[in-house]
Design a protein around this motif. Structure first.
Motif, PDB file in Angstrom:
ATOM      1  N   THR A   2      18.970 -42.985  24.113  1.00 17.37           N
ATOM      2  CA  THR A   2      18.970 -42.906  25.578  1.00 17.37           C
ATOM      3  C   THR A   2      17.768 -42.114  26.059  1.00 17.37           C
ATOM      4  N   LEU A  55      13.947 -43.156  28.754  1.00 16.68           N
ATOM      5  CA  LEU A  55      13.687 -42.585  30.059  1.00 16.68           C
ATOM      6  C   LEU A  55      12.240 -42.809  30.478  1.00 16.68           C
ATOM      7  N   PRO A  56      11.988 -42.852  31.788  1.00 14.91           N
ATOM      8  CA  PRO A  56      10.634 -43.128  32.271  1.00 14.91           C
ATOM      9  C   PRO A  56       9.693 -41.951  32.054  1.00 14.91           C
ATOM     10  N   SER A  78      20.345 -38.171  32.234  1.00 13.31           N
ATOM     11  CA  SER A  78      19.561 -39.388  31.999  1.00 13.31           C
ATOM     12  C   SER A  78      19.755 -40.380  33.135  1.00 13.31           C
ATOM     13  N   ALA A  79      20.992 -40.560  33.563  1.00  9.19           N
ATOM     14  CA  ALA A  79      21.267 -41.476  34.673  1.00  9.19           C
ATOM     15  C   ALA A  79      20.596 -40.987  35.946  1.00  9.19           C
ATOM     16  N   ARG A 105      16.897 -41.875  35.889  1.00  7.51           N
ATOM     17  CA  ARG A 105      16.669 -43.295  36.168  1.00  7.51           C
ATOM     18  C   ARG A 105      16.867 -43.607  37.646  1.00  7.51           C
ATOM     19  N   ARG A 106      17.859 -42.990  38.255  1.00  7.64           N
ATOM     20  CA  ARG A 106      18.122 -43.221  39.678  1.00  7.64           C
ATOM     21  C   ARG A 106      16.951 -42.718  40.532  1.00  7.64           C
ATOM     22  N   ASP A 127      13.831 -42.294  39.537  1.00  5.96           N
ATOM     23  CA  ASP A 127      12.663 -43.129  39.261  1.00  5.96           C
ATOM     24  C   ASP A 127      12.767 -44.469  39.981  1.00  5.96           C
ATOM     25  N   ALA A 128      13.961 -45.039  40.011  1.00  4.88           N
ATOM     26  CA  ALA A 128      14.155 -46.313  40.718  1.00  4.88           C
ATOM     27  C   ALA A 128      13.897 -46.144  42.209  1.00  4.88           C
ATOM     28  N   ARG A 147       7.766 -36.866  33.711  1.00  2.00           N
ATOM     29  CA  ARG A 147       9.078 -36.481  34.220  1.00  2.00           C
ATOM     30  C   ARG A 147       9.354 -35.057  33.749  1.00  2.00           C
TER      31      ARG A 147
END
Length: 510
Positions: A3, A7-8, A308-309, A312-313, A315-316, A330
């Protein structure tokens, strides 16, 4: 692929990646000074430099590296516009309190500007407006009131509905003539000038003891001591509990992602909103045709939830709202909020005569740290500092002002301290922990924090934070153990990454 690998961006702060490392020596023998400053971030170095400039002999003690902790992972906005702060201050501290806050924070912005100019520091210092915005139409009245309060407090502030963001906003408060900069480039230059003025810096020197008196004695984990007339504790979260600041401070962690975008598409100003779990936006120089967009958000208590979530949120959101390229960096920032919303800067406790503290900047540590340097240097040299009473840590706690926040904060601490122990376990066995992951496991009646590295080797330490005994939780995105009670952070082998804990998590055999 784990995971964490997915990640970005690269797991490194832009400020850390683009400024040189440091190598000041550890403290190996006992020493004396007029003032010992514990902590070499924005507040500590600003204080030390101001004192050295006033002729004091200063020694700075840093547990890790200069400007590599919270300061090395900030968003680096330098502003007196601290979200929706002035209407609240006008209600709780009166118009004069709001004015003092605005004047001291704006003076801190100007102090950094003048010192950078005086020393010729190339720290990407740029003037910009700071805007607090919302996308919710029903919040318009609150933003109009904030603009009025900020202007009444003396800032160049107004209410607007148009910005240079690539999406519409419903309302915004704009404060002109603020700034953004590269904090490490600034502070490393400040540290070099400090030593040129006779100051001394010791890195990798963790302080573990303090004896108050006249003089005071500071003890390090290696047993060396510094004798000083005065001591300043500027460790972000105070490393000593004798003033019970932990009852008034709540830790908050936020994530940061950064990606390049064309210079022509970059916002000219700095932005922040509490919408969507908080979003903060600014840019920094990158190369001739591009700037680096830096987006901060996803505020949460350390040791809770899926980091981690959250990455991603965030970054999105950045990619959905801005024409950026691939995410490059990051990282994460950690802050402490004071229950009444004003930093604690001044005498450490009611009986303190020679010990001072700077903490609780609530996400605004760049202006707050520079302000603390001016305030504490004034206190130690006998100079006047208008507004010192506003920040005084000894100020009386008002039930109406702090009661709800204190109760909420302590209820959350109690929930973790007691509730986490009522869980039978976090995972059932060490065998359940996948490579690259960690979990809390009960082994022979004791809870162990176990991390399994990529080759399957398990690293086990005590799961009890060495600060006040709360159970830690694993942050997979940053490969660290975190305490949800007061924000201490530890490496996989138990070493202290972030206080207030002073001692590592003891190793465990499994």
């Amino acid at each position: 692929m784990t995971t964490r690998d997915a990640l970005p961006g690269m797991a490194e702060s832009y400020w850390m990646a683009t400024a040189p490392g440091t190598a000041w020596p550890e403290l190996e023998t006992d020493a004396t000074a007029d003032v010992a400053v514990i902590g070499a971030g924005m507040a500590g170095l600003s204080t030390a430099w101001e004192l050295a400039a006033a002729g004091r002999k200063v020694i700075v003690l840093e547990a890790d590296r200069v400007a590599a902790g919270v300061t090395g992972h900030t968003t680096a906005k330098l502003t007196a516009a601290h979200s929706l702060v002035y209407e609240r201050l006008r209600r709780t501290r009166g118009s004069e309190g709001a004015r003092q806050y605005a004047s001291t924070q704006q003076a801190a912005v100007e102090r950094v500007a003048s010192v950078a100019a005086e020393l010729g520091i190339d720290c990407d210092f740029e003037r910009a407006s700071a805007l607090t915005f919302t996308t919710a139409p029903d919040e318009r009245a609150a933003f109009e009131a904030e603009a009025d309060a900020a202007a009444e407090a003396g800032l160049d502030a107004d209410f607007v509905t148009e910005t240079d963001l690539p999406f519409p906003v419903a309302a915004a408060v704009r404060v002109r003539d603020q700034a953004q900069f590269h904090p490490r480039k600034y502070l490393l230059a400040l540290a070099n000038d400090l030593t040129a003025r006779g100051g001394v810096i010791h890195e990798r020197t963790r302080v573990t003891g303090l004896s108050e008196g006249s003089p005071c004695t500071v003890t390090t984990e290696r047993g060396t001591t510094i004798t000083a007339q005065d001591v300043v504790i500027a460790t972000h979260y105070p490393v000593f509990d004798r003033a019970l600041h932990f009852a008034r401070l709540s830790p908050r962690r936020e994530l940061v992602v950064a990606a390049p975008l064309p210079r022509s598409e970059a916002p000219d100003h700095m932005y922040i909103t509490d919408d969507m779990g908080k979003r903060s936006v600014r840019t920094a120089p990158l190369d001739e045709g591009r700037r680096l967009l830096i987006v901060t958000g996803e505020s949460f208590t350390p040791g809770t939830g899926d980091t981690s979530a959250r990455f991603r949120r965030l970054d999105a959101w950045m990619h959905d709202h801005f024409p950026v390229g691939t995410t490059i960096y990051r990282w994460a920032a950690q802050d402490n909020d004071v229950s009444d919303g004003v930093p604690l800067v001044g005498p450490y406790h009611p009986g303190a005569r020679h010990v001072y503290v700077a903490t609780g900047f609530g996400g605004w540590g760049m202006s707050g740290g520079a302000m603390a340097g001016q305030l504490l240097a004034s206190a130690l040299t006998g100079a006047e500092f208008g507004g010192a009473g506003l920040y005084d840590p000894r100020r009386l706690w008002s039930t109406l002002r702090e009661g709800p926040a204190l109760l909420k904060q302590q209820a959350e601490v109690a929930q973790h301290f007691v509730g986490d122990r009522l869980k039978t376990t976090h995972v059932d066995s060490v065998a359940e922990i996948a490579p690259g992951s960690g979990g809390v496991v009960r082994v022979e009646g004791r809870r162990c924090a176990v991390y399994r590295d990529a080759d399957g080797t398990a690293h086990a330490v005590s799961a009890r934070c060495t600060h006040l005994g709360c159970l830690v939780a694993f942050n997979e995105a940053e490969t660290a153990w975190e305490c949800p009670c007061h924000g201490s952070r530890f490496g996989i082998d138990g070493e202290v990454l972030h206080g207030p804990a002073l001692r590592p998590l003891p190793p465990r055999k499994i």
